[in-house]
Design a protein around this motif. Structure first.
Motif, short mmCIF file in Angstrom:
data_model
loop_
_atom_site.label_atom_id
_atom_site.label_comp_id
_atom_site.label_asym_id
_atom_site.label_seq_id
_atom_site.Cartn_x
_atom_site.Cartn_y
_atom_site.Cartn_z
N GLN A 11 0.86 -1.19 0.00
CA GLN A 11 0.00 0.00 0.00
C GLN A 11 0.89 1.23 0.00
N PRO A 12 0.61 2.29 -0.54
CA PRO A 12 -0.53 2.64 -1.36
C PRO A 12 -0.37 2.04 -2.76
N LEU A 13 -1.48 1.90 -3.44
CA LEU A 13 -1.47 1.36 -4.79
C LEU A 13 -0.79 2.34 -5.73
N GLY A 14 -0.02 1.81 -6.65
CA GLY A 14 0.69 2.65 -7.61
C GLY A 14 1.06 1.84 -8.85
N TRP A 15 2.03 2.36 -9.58
CA TRP A 15 2.42 1.69 -10.83
C TRP A 15 3.01 0.31 -10.56
N TRP A 16 3.69 0.11 -9.41
CA TRP A 16 4.28 -1.18 -9.08
C TRP A 16 3.21 -2.25 -8.86
N THR A 17 2.01 -1.81 -8.50
CA THR A 17 0.91 -2.78 -8.37
C THR A 17 0.63 -3.44 -9.71
N TRP A 18 0.68 -2.64 -10.78
CA TRP A 18 0.46 -3.19 -12.13
C TRP A 18 1.63 -4.10 -12.55
N VAL A 19 2.84 -3.75 -12.15
CA VAL A 19 4.00 -4.60 -12.47
C VAL A 19 3.88 -5.94 -11.74
N PHE A 20 3.51 -5.90 -10.47
CA PHE A 20 3.32 -7.15 -9.73
C PHE A 20 2.19 -7.98 -10.32
N GLY A 21 1.11 -7.33 -10.74
CA GLY A 21 -0.02 -8.03 -11.37
C GLY A 21 0.39 -8.67 -12.68
N ALA A 22 1.16 -7.95 -13.50
CA ALA A 22 1.64 -8.52 -14.77
C ALA A 22 2.55 -9.71 -14.51
N GLY A 23 3.39 -9.60 -13.48
CA GLY A 23 4.24 -10.74 -13.13
C GLY A 23 3.44 -11.95 -12.70
#
Length: 103
Positions: A26-38
């Motif tokens: 937390q907080p949600l950010g661009w790395w959340t999308w990177v982790f999701g893509a991974g």
């Protein structure tokens, strides 16, 4: 086989870690999308690398063995022109059939 299995298990561990980081960081950010893509694409990459890993050895073509050279046979001294004559004869008629008239 063992190295491919170990590599697959490591990649799946990284996938689980990506999923956990996606949920808990937390907080949600661009790395959340990177982790999701991974978490989404690592299984595909892991399977492809596990299946096509070290089995892709190049096989070199083996050239065929050298053939024996054929030389023409020398003409024999007693060779003479032979003529082969083939004569065809009529088949004998089957019993019960009348013979054909050749005229």
């Amino acid at each position: 086989m063992t190295s491919r299995s170990a590599r697959y298990l490591i990649m799946m561990g990284v996938r689980v870690l990506c999923f956990l980081l996606m949920v808990f960081v937390q907080p949600l950010g661009w790395w959340t999308w990177v982790f999701g893509a991974g978490a989404i694409f690592l299984p595909y990459i892991a399977v492809v690398l596990a299946n096509a890993g070290q089995d892709a050895k190049t096989v070199n073509a083996v050239p065929p063995g050298r053939e024996l050279e054929a030389h023409p046979a020398p003409p024999s001294s007693d060779a003479h022109d032979e003529v082969i004559t083939v004569r065809e004869t009529r088949e004998t008629p089957h019993p019960g059939h009348a013979p054909e008239d050749p005229s």
